[in-house]
Design a protein around this motif. Structure first.
Motif, short mmCIF file in Angstrom:
data_model
loop_
_atom_site.label_atom_id
_atom_site.label_comp_id
_atom_site.label_asym_id
_atom_site.label_seq_id
_atom_site.Cartn_x
_atom_site.Cartn_y
_atom_site.Cartn_z
N ILE B 2 0.85 -1.20 0.00
CA ILE B 2 0.00 0.00 0.00
C ILE B 2 0.89 1.25 0.00
CG2 ILE B 2 -1.69 1.33 1.33
CD1 ILE B 2 -2.98 -1.10 0.26
N GLY B 3 1.96 1.15 0.80
CA GLY B 3 2.89 2.29 0.88
C GLY B 3 3.46 2.63 -0.49
N TRP B 5 2.06 2.00 -3.48
CA TRP B 5 1.04 2.64 -4.30
C TRP B 5 0.88 4.12 -3.91
CZ3 TRP B 5 0.40 0.12 -8.35
CH2 TRP B 5 0.22 -1.26 -8.38
N GLN B 6 0.92 4.32 -2.57
CA GLN B 6 0.72 5.68 -2.09
C GLN B 6 1.83 6.60 -2.59
OE1 GLN B 6 1.23 6.44 2.02
NE2 GLN B 6 0.53 8.55 1.76
N LYS B 7 3.08 6.08 -2.52
CA LYS B 7 4.22 6.87 -2.97
C LYS B 7 4.10 7.22 -4.45
CE LYS B 7 8.03 5.71 0.09
NZ LYS B 7 8.97 4.63 0.32
N GLY B 9 1.41 7.23 -6.30
CA GLY B 9 0.30 8.15 -6.52
C GLY B 9 0.69 9.57 -6.15
N LYS B 10 1.40 9.71 -5.04
CA LYS B 10 1.79 11.04 -4.59
C LYS B 10 2.72 11.70 -5.61
CE LYS B 10 3.81 13.39 -0.64
NZ LYS B 10 4.76 13.23 0.46
N THR B 12 2.99 11.00 -8.77
CA THR B 12 2.27 11.33 -10.00
C THR B 12 1.46 12.60 -9.84
OG1 THR B 12 2.03 8.94 -10.23
CG2 THR B 12 0.81 10.31 -11.79
#
Lengths: 171, 259
Positions: B2-3, B5-7, B9-10, B12
């Motif tokens: 999850i971390g 994906w979060q990174k 996404g952030k 992007t």
């Protein structure tokens, strides 16, 4: 607000830029031939001038004596006429002068080679002897605007090959 | 996981919002109704600091690059007896490539970094917010004149660069190495075309000017208002605009000169 000095310097900068554009656009160069600037014109008619260009050098034995001033097509017989601008330092070419279109190196540019032929001395001491030899009264000097009649055209590779093949075929 | 994906996404989102802010800045600078009376003095002042002050580095580099080109070109061409082609060699390489590209790189280093640092410091010292407080649009007052100054100066600088470079090549090739001056110029004139070479070079410099000034202004306007932030923004300006110049140069060359 803006000081006068800055405005002047910006004006200078912009005009310098425009000057550079004009220089690049025209690529003008005053290609003088050195020594004294006075020149006279001799003309010569060729069959083919190859890739001779305006301002190509004219050489006598490798020394530059002038430049091509103008290249035009004769309207009557469609043969190119080359105007040669030659320094007045070299002003006594006789009418026996020959001119060839030569190439410097394999890929080099083309230039005009002048072959002065029989020299006419200004002093005139040997003239009698030479004139006897040629059976002429006197050899005339080429003056401004005269045509050199003894010309040899540029060698065109395709024509040479064509000629060679033709000769081979004939045998 | 999850971390991760979060990174991603952030990163992007940050990239896209950065592009969005840069575009907003550009539109704000470009499509503001210009006030001729008030805008001209601002533009002249920027033309001075962006254009005129870059003149010395451009002239000196142009001269030396032209001289080096002539020296190198001569040694190679001489082997084929084709020294006469030195003129077009130098003129074409300067007008098509070196003029726009080297001017672009120097301009990014000399003027781009200065623009970023200046605007960054304005932001850090809250001059930009003060302008907004006084109902003065900083995009119109600060960004727009600098942008147009860059767009006007760069092509002029590149033209000066090429012209000085050709003169430098003439200095080395003709006056020193003894290439014939008539063939130097006449073969050059026969080979260089105004539309194909000079105008395409100008189009290139306009594109580079657009990219460099935009990056420089955006980096300054968007920097973190601290000393480190300004230093980082200045570095980013130089690195990114230099890379952008080289990248765009390849694309433009492929479009313009390959056929």
């Amino acid at each position: 607000m803006v000081s006068r000095k800055i405005e002047i310097l910006v004006g200078f900068f912009v005009s310098l830029g425009i000057l550079a554009l004009i220089m690049l656009a025209l690529n003008v160069a005053n290609a003088g031939i050195g020594a004294n600037g006075e020149t006279y014109i001799l003309k010569a008619k060729f069959e083919n001038i190859g890739s001779l260009k305006i301002r190509s050098p004219i050489k006598v034995g490798g020394v530059v004596v002038g430049r091509v001033a103008k290249i035009a097509l004769d309207k009557n017989d469609y043969l190119p006429v080359v105007d040669m601008e030659i320094s007045t330092d070299y002003s006594h070419f006789s009418e026996t002068t020959a001119v060839n279109i030569l190439t410097s190196g394999i890929l080099g540019e083309q230039y005009l080679g002048l072959n002065p032929g029989v020299l006419v001395n200004n002093a005139g001491t040997d003239d009698d002897e030479l004139n006897d030899l040629f059976g002429q009264e006197e050899l005339k000097l080429l003056a401004d605007g005269d045509f050199i009649t003894d010309t040899k055209s540029a060698l065109v590779l395709e024509e040479l090959i064509g000629q060679f093949l033709f000769n081979q075929g004939g045998e | 996981m999850i971390g991760f994906w979060q990174k991603l996404g952030k990163a992007t989102l940050a990239r896209f919002s950065s592009i969005g802010r840069a575009t907003a800045l550009l539109i704000g600078a470009l499509f503001n109704v210009p006030n001729i009376k008030k805008g001209t003095p601002l533009l002249i002042k920027q033309l001075y600091s962006v254009g005129f002050l870059s003149l010395i580095i451009i002239v000196v580099s142009g001269l030396f690059i032209g001289m080096v080109l002539a020296l190198q070109g001569y040694t190679v061409l001489q082997g084929y007896g084709a020294e006469g082609s030195l003129g077009p060699l130098v003129a074409l390489s300067l007008l098509r490539e070196l003029g726009p590209v080297v001017t672009g790189l120097l301009f990014a280093g000399r003027a781009g970094s200065a623009l970023t640092a200046e605007i960054g410091l304005m932001k850090a010292t809250e001059q930009l917010s003060s302008l907004e407080m006084m109902a003065v649009d900083p995009l119109k007052r600060i960004i727009a004149p600098r942008f147009w100054a860059g767009m006007i100066s760069m092509p002029l600088l590149a033209l000066i660069f090429s012209a000085v470079g050709i003169l430098g090549a003439h200095l080395v090739g003709v006056d020193w190495l003894g290439v014939d001056t008539g063939s130097f110029w006449s073969i050059m004139q026969a080979q260089v075309s105004f539309e194909k070479d000079i105008l395409n070079g100008i189009v290139k410099t306009l594109v580079f000017a657009f990219v460099i000034t935009w990056i420089a202004l955006y980096r300054g306007y968007d920097c973190i208002p601290t000393s480190e932030g300004i230093s980082e923004a200045t570095t980013k300006t130089v690195v990114q605009s230099s890379l952008a110049v080289l990248g765009f140069d390849f694309v433009l060359t492929a479009v313009m000169f390959s056929s």
